[in-house]
Design a protein around this motif. Structure first.
Motif, short mmCIF file in Angstrom:
data_model
loop_
_atom_site.label_atom_id
_atom_site.label_comp_id
_atom_site.label_asym_id
_atom_site.label_seq_id
_atom_site.Cartn_x
_atom_site.Cartn_y
_atom_site.Cartn_z
N ALA B 629 71.29 69.39 81.33
CA ALA B 629 70.73 70.44 80.49
C ALA B 629 71.87 71.29 79.99
O ALA B 629 72.75 71.68 80.78
CB ALA B 629 69.74 71.29 81.27
N LYS B 635 73.56 68.77 86.58
CA LYS B 635 73.18 69.85 87.49
C LYS B 635 72.32 69.26 88.59
O LYS B 635 71.71 68.20 88.41
CB LYS B 635 72.34 70.91 86.73
CG LYS B 635 72.91 71.32 85.41
CD LYS B 635 73.99 72.38 85.62
CE LYS B 635 74.46 72.97 84.30
NZ LYS B 635 75.10 71.97 83.42
N VAL B 637 69.32 70.07 91.83
CA VAL B 637 68.39 70.98 92.48
C VAL B 637 67.78 70.23 93.66
O VAL B 637 67.52 69.03 93.55
CB VAL B 637 67.30 71.48 91.49
CG1 VAL B 637 66.48 70.34 90.94
CG2 VAL B 637 66.40 72.51 92.15
N PHE B 674 66.63 75.89 80.55
CA PHE B 674 67.89 76.03 81.29
C PHE B 674 69.00 76.44 80.33
O PHE B 674 69.84 77.26 80.64
CB PHE B 674 68.24 74.71 81.97
CG PHE B 674 69.46 74.81 82.82
CD1 PHE B 674 69.38 75.23 84.13
CD2 PHE B 674 70.72 74.53 82.29
CE1 PHE B 674 70.51 75.37 84.90
CE2 PHE B 674 71.86 74.66 83.05
CZ PHE B 674 71.75 75.09 84.36
N ASP B 675 68.97 75.80 79.16
CA ASP B 675 69.98 76.08 78.15
C ASP B 675 69.54 77.28 77.32
O ASP B 675 68.52 77.21 76.64
CB ASP B 675 70.12 74.83 77.27
CG ASP B 675 71.19 75.00 76.21
OD1 ASP B 675 71.86 76.05 76.23
OD2 ASP B 675 71.34 74.09 75.39
N LEU B 700 60.88 74.69 84.22
CA LEU B 700 62.25 74.81 83.75
C LEU B 700 62.50 73.65 82.79
O LEU B 700 62.37 72.48 83.17
CB LEU B 700 63.21 74.74 84.94
CG LEU B 700 64.70 74.89 84.62
CD1 LEU B 700 65.01 76.30 84.15
CD2 LEU B 700 65.55 74.56 85.84
N VAL B 702 64.56 71.09 80.86
CA VAL B 702 65.89 70.48 80.93
C VAL B 702 65.98 69.38 79.88
O VAL B 702 65.00 69.08 79.18
CB VAL B 702 66.18 69.92 82.34
CG1 VAL B 702 66.08 71.03 83.37
CG2 VAL B 702 65.21 68.79 82.69
N GLY B 723 72.08 82.28 88.49
CA GLY B 723 71.40 81.02 88.20
C GLY B 723 72.02 79.84 88.91
O GLY B 723 71.43 78.77 88.95
N LEU B 724 73.19 80.01 89.50
CA LEU B 724 73.81 78.92 90.24
C LEU B 724 74.07 79.37 91.67
O LEU B 724 74.50 80.50 91.90
CB LEU B 724 75.14 78.52 89.59
CG LEU B 724 75.08 77.93 88.19
CD1 LEU B 724 76.48 77.54 87.74
CD2 LEU B 724 74.17 76.70 88.16
N ILE B 738 71.56 74.55 91.04
CA ILE B 738 70.93 75.72 90.43
C ILE B 738 70.15 76.52 91.47
O ILE B 738 69.71 75.98 92.49
CB ILE B 738 70.02 75.34 89.24
CG1 ILE B 738 68.81 74.56 89.72
CG2 ILE B 738 70.80 74.55 88.19
CD1 ILE B 738 67.69 74.55 88.70
N VAL B 740 66.94 78.13 92.20
CA VAL B 740 65.57 78.11 91.71
C VAL B 740 65.00 79.52 91.66
O VAL B 740 64.32 79.92 90.72
CB VAL B 740 64.70 77.20 92.60
CG1 VAL B 740 63.25 77.27 92.18
CG2 VAL B 740 65.20 75.78 92.54
N TYR B 743 65.49 81.38 88.43
CA TYR B 743 64.65 81.02 87.29
C TYR B 743 63.20 81.45 87.50
O TYR B 743 62.52 81.85 86.57
CB TYR B 743 64.78 79.52 86.99
CG TYR B 743 66.15 79.20 86.46
CD1 TYR B 743 66.48 79.47 85.14
CD2 TYR B 743 67.14 78.67 87.29
CE1 TYR B 743 67.75 79.22 84.66
CE2 TYR B 743 68.40 78.41 86.82
CZ TYR B 743 68.72 78.69 85.50
OH TYR B 743 69.96 78.45 85.02
#
Lengths: 177, 891
Positions: B629, B635, B637, B674-675, B700, B702, B723-724, B738, B740, B743
């Motif tokens: 994304a 990325k 998760v 995400f972007d 989310l 992606v 976010g990370l 990421i 979660v 977000y």
């Protein structure tokens, strides 16, 4: 094995007759069974039962010669398709064949056959030369070959028929492979 | 014995039979005592100050000595006397229970065993004498003992019992001088246990009630078991009849029959069960002796010794287990210098554990030794002509390791007296497979090796679910079944496909599916749509759904081992005969899982739950969903956090104030791209990861789902970027993981904000929460989510820090959340310490653990933990906290 080979083997057997009787003249009592017109014998002492066609539970993923399982008075019996084991084709369905129940290593196995004949005594007719001419499948399964009037009879080595797969040998073979 | 010869002549004939019985009984009893003696002596060496232990050991020798004196068994008596003499001096604190003395006492045990074997065979003690051993024993005792007229080793048969007892008088305060006489006079009417004159005087012995147990021949038990099996089958047959032609007058008696058969069956099964510890009893001694012989320091840890299994199975695994432990000590554990050089503790550890799992007993043997030397094994393959150099080099490590099961394999560089004697792992495996078991193992070079043995409880009677697939019926043990789900296409239990693998969405979790039809016919093409029933199966920590065509009912079945012809097939654990006389195969839940490990989806789940490779270093594995994304980098998760994956058509996305939303299952679900540069105006579809919390869901957006990867949690870099959480290496690529929570918070910004303000106003200080976890990953993951719910989270990375924080804090914490598996001090020890302080005796304590085993849970609860939550179900923590908070508000 073709019919011609069998005839040849039968002649060879007749030539050898008398030369290779059991050393002390001992007789082997065997139940004669018919599979695809061939004669086979099973030692009487091993036979526990002869059953009419019996309902079988099919076992997926089993070796091809395992026809299924059946319930014989509370014991579970593994049915072995002798046709497959001996490399013979079959016209009769698995569900119409007779079961010759034998015991090996404390377990019961039902050998599926087309027809069951009489009990006969074998001895003088043994023909080692005929045995030597059997193909590999048969040779491994044969305890001896006997030349009878009606043709050659292969005395089956029951422990070989069952044990070649059941033994631990297979495990190591797989790992060696 | 002289007195026997002189005075006993007239009694000889009368006594002969009684003596035989007595000797037989003595042998059985003594063997039982000796079984625990090895273990106790090894323990004593480690804990010389344990007076109970010492008392127990002393008593065994004392009883042997006394009984032998009575029975006229001079050699046994002599050896036991000298050993007892040393122990007596140890007990009185005159000498220390050092290694040399324990060794010589162990030798005495061995001699007694040898003598007992011959006594049992011939009915008399063998000729010969034990002067050497007794001299060594006496030398190990204090020289004071020499003042005592010792048992004259040269003439053991001539000793009078009275003299013997005199000999032992000065060493203790035991009033036993008059005992042998009393016993002698009683000979013709011999009591069952003739000599235990002072058992009570030595110490309060564990009272063995001779009335409560009797010895029964094994043959009797075996026959009983067979008969009960037949009875169960017959009962099942009657049940079938009763079902089809119900006769009301039979209903009552049949119900009674049913009940009695069930109880009978249970009781008979119990007679066959023995704790596995019985098969382990010799191991501490073996490991100790090996350690001495090889100059290694080895700890043997045994867990789950109380796990019961069928007697017959127990006998059959005894030797393979011994061999494997021996192997670990010999090949696995390195000498102390090598260990220190490798940065390991000097003392190696062998861990043996046993537990029940889905109708099987699982035994694990692991060590923290050098692991399997791959280079050496490869070399061995070439030497043995099993492979060419090129072939050996091309083989994977896993393939190479399998060769340890090949006959004639041994890697020991030198043949020691311990192993390398030609009895190899091939024999071990053959023995285990003979009883229908399997052996698996894993090994990391330099870190250790772990063997896992699974033994089915053959001959057992189990309750099983009967179902159908491919036109055949099958049975599966109820013990491994969690629930049944009908696949009716309902939205809340729909089958979803991810990378070609089927999953069942069940209560917002993805459950991998195994189609029984496909397992049975691996070559057949896969069905387009799965239908029928899903049996949710739990094997250890692995959960999966087995898809079958039709489900019938449950039945009590007698597990019979499969024919040797079928034993290679791991999906079956046995077969049985149903009430209608039909033969059905019993499926093996772990075999079913294993037969599909080739498929990534399942291996993910397996790896996710695989607790560790070597247990000294706990390595948790977590499955990550890898996606793309906003850029080319991938990325990740944690898969466990993803409730669902949906494909969303961009045209369906709506804009509500400054938030993207979508109509989803009857409600509006907020979407976060995400972007940040994401353009919702485009066309086509995009994958959306759905996260669910507190009954709310958010998506989310992606660009692409790449893969599922299972790996150890090892955050390389903790990120400061919102976010990370951080980054770690997944399949060789640095991957951002990421957060979660970030977000979710974005999507529900308003809700959380309101909640938090409310919480602050209402509760203020009362929401202070202490959170302890050694994993940076879990700290990063849990903290924002706890904070988002309004808790004032104080985070610490170790139990020691947590204790310090508790002590130093003047304001109270309303609750503590702790990890269980932490280095140095684990959660259980932490809980004990917390509870020990009256200030925190009532503070709610929640434990989070990735290894939620029953034993661990029990230990945790005993230590004062209020709630035990699996890390896989970590959201339950929020529920528990909310409840504690409510309770707090009420009081």
């Amino acid at each position: 094995m073709s019919d011609i080979e069998i005839r040849n083997a039968a002649e060879a057997g007749n030539d050898a007759a008398g030369l290779s009787a059991e050393p002390d003249g001992a007789q082997i009592d065997a139940v004669v069974i018919h599979i695809r017109g061939h004669l086979f014998g099973i030692r009487v002492g091993l036979v526990r039962d002869v059953l009419s066609p019996h309902p079988l539970t099919f076992v997926h993923r089993a070796p091809p010669e395992v026809a299924g399982l059946l319930n014989l008075r509370g014991r579970i019996v593994t049915a072995i398709n002798l046709h497959v084991r001996l490399g013979l084709s079959s016209e009769i369905s698995v569900h119409e064949r007779l079961h010759v129940v034998v015991e090996s290593g404390g377990e019961l196995y039902a050998l599926l056959v087309d027809r069951v004949g009489d009990v006969i005594s074998l001895g003088a007719e043994e023909s080692p030369r005929a045995k030597a001419q059997l193909n590999r499948d048969w040779e491994a399964a044969a305890e001896g070959v006997f030349a009878l009037e009606g043709g050659l009879l292969v005395l089956l080595d029951v422990s070989q028929i069952i044990g070649s797969r059941a033994g631990l040998g297979l495990v190591t073979e797989e790992h060696a492979a | 014995m002289l007195c026997n010869l002189v005075t006993g002549v007239t009694h000889t004939l009368i006594l002969a039979a009684a003596m035989d019985d007595l000797i037989a009984e003595f042998i059985v009893e003594t063997n039982e005592n000796l079984g625990s003696l090895d273990v106790d002596l090894v323990k004593l060496e480690l804990a010389p100050e344990d007076s109970d232990l010492l008392g127990r050991v002393f008593r065994v020798f004392h009883t042997i000595k006394g009984t032998c004196g009575f029975l006229g068994l001079g050699r046994l008596e002599g050896v036991a006397h000298s050993a007892e003499n040393i122990l007596g001096q140890i007990r009185d604190g005159q000498i220390a229970a050092d290694s040399a003395r324990i060794s010589i006492i162990l030798q005495a045990v061995d001699r007694i065993k040898v003598l007992l074997i011959e006594l049992g065979r011939d009915g008399v003690e063998p000729e010969g004498e034990d002067r050497d051993l007794i001299a060594a024993l006496d030398a190990a005792a204090l020289s004071v003992a020499g003042d005592v007229p010792p048992t004259s080793p040269a003439f053991p048969f001539d000793e009078m019992p009275a003299v013997q007892e005199e000999a032992s008088l000065p060493m203790g305060d035991l009033p036993m001088a008059n005992v042998p006489e009393a016993a002698l006079s009683q000979r013709p009417v011999m009591p069952k246990k003739p000599v235990e004159p002072d058992g009570g005087a030595v110490a309060p012995a564990a009272a063995i009630d001779s009335q409560a147990t009797i010895r029964v021949g094994l043959g009797v038990l075996e026959n009983m078991m067979t008969l009960v099996s037949e009875l169960v089958l017959t009962r099942n047959q009657i049940q079938q009849v009763q079902r089809s032609h119900a006769r009301p007058e039979f209903a009552g008696p049949f119900q009674r029959l049913n009940q009695v058969v069930s109880e009978l069956q249970e009781q008979v099964m119990k007679t066959r069960m023995q704790p596995i510890g019985n098969a382990w009893a010799k191991l501490p001694r073996i490991v100790r002796d090996l350690g001495h012989e090889l100059g290694k320091k080895i700890d043997l840890v045994m867990l789950g010794a109380e796990t019961e299994l069928d007697r017959q199975v127990l006998e059959l695994i005894r030797d393979p287990l011994t061999h494997m432990v021996r192997n670990s000590a010999d090949h696995g554990i390195e000498p102390p210098t090598e260990r220190l050089a490798a940065g390991k503790p000097e003392t190696g550890r062998i861990r043996l554990s046993a537990f029940h799992e889905g109708g099987q007993v699982i035994i694990e043997i692991s060590d923290d030794g050098r692991g399997m030397p791959m280079a050496r094994i490869r070399r061995k393959l070439v030497e043995r002509n099993w492979a060419t150099e090129a072939e050996a080099a091309a083989m994977s490590d896993a393939q190479v390791r399998q060769y340890i099961f090949k006959p004639g394999f041994s890697t020991a560089e030198t043949v020691t007296s311990v192993s390398g004697r030609g009895v190899g792992m091939d024999v071990v495996r053959a023995n285990i497979e003979r009883i229908g078991g399997t052996v698996e193992f894993s090994s990391i070079e330099g870190r250790g090796t772990r063997f896992m043995i699974r033994i089915p409880l053959t001959l057992a009677i189990i309750s099983a679910l009967i179902f159908e697939a491919e036109g055949e019926r099958f049975a599966l043990s109820q013990a491994s079944i969690v629930e049944l789900v009908l696949l009716d296409g309902a939205a809340e239990r729909r089958v979803e496909y991810l990378k070609g693998n089927a999953f069942l969405r069940l209560r917002n979790r993805l459950l991998p599916l195994v189609s029984l039809r496909h397992v049975l016919n691996p070559t057949a093409s896969e069905d387009a749509e799965l239908e029928g029933f899903v049996i949710v199966v739990n094997v250890g920590n692995t959960k999966y759904g087995l898809v079958v065509d039709q489900v019938f009912d449950t039945e009590e079945i007698v597990v019979k081992p499969v024919s040797p012809l079928l034993r290679q097939e791991t999906v079956y654990s046995g077969n049985t005969i149903l009430g209608d006389g039909r033969v059905v195969m019993i499926l093996d839940p772990s075999g079913l899982a294993a037969s599909l490990t080739g498929e990534p989806a399942l291996s993910v789940v397996e790896d996710l739950n695989q607790e560790e490779v070597t247990d000294t270093d706990v390595m948790e594995k977590t499955a990550f969903l890898v996606f793309k994304a906003g850029g080319f980098e991938v990325k990740g998760v944690p898969l466990g956090l993803v409730a669902r994956i949906e494909d969303v058509a961009l045209s369906d996305i709506e804009q509500s104030s400054d938030q993207m939303v979508i109509q989803y299952r009857g409600t509006l679900m907020p979407l976060v791209p995400f972007d940040p540069a994401f353009d919702p105006e485009g066309s086509g579809t995009r994958p959306v990861l759905v996260f669910a919390e507190d009954g709310r869901q958010m998506g989310l957006i992606v660009d692409d789902i790449v893969d599922i990867v299972s790996t150890e949690l090892e955050l390389k870099l903790v990120s400061e970027r919102p976010g990370l959480i951080g980054s770690m290496t997944l399949q060789g690529h640095a991957t951002d993981i990421i957060d979660v929570g970030y977000y979710v918070e974005q999507a529900f910004h308003n809700w959380f904000e309101r909640d938090r303000r409310l919480a602050d106003e209402l509760n203020g200080e009362s929401r202070r929460l202490l959170f302890v976890d050694d994993s940076a990953f879990f700290r990063s993951m849990m903290t924002p989510r706890l904070a988002a719910r309004g808790y004032r989270v104080h985070v610490v990375g170790s139990a020691a820090d947590a204790l310090a924080r508790l002590e130093s804090s003047t304001r109270p914490f309303f609750a503590i959340v702790t990890d269980i598996d932490m280095p140095d001090m684990d959660g259980i020890e932490f809980a004990k310490r917390v509870r020990a302080n009256p200030r925190f005796a009532k503070t709610p304590l929640i434990a989070l653990s990735s290894l939620a085993k029953p034993a661990s849970i029990a230990a945790g609860l005993a230590a004062g933990i209020d709630n035990y939550v699996s890390k896989a179900e970590r959201d339950a923590v929020f529920d528990h906290l909310a409840r504690f908070l409510e309770n707090l508000a009420e009081t």
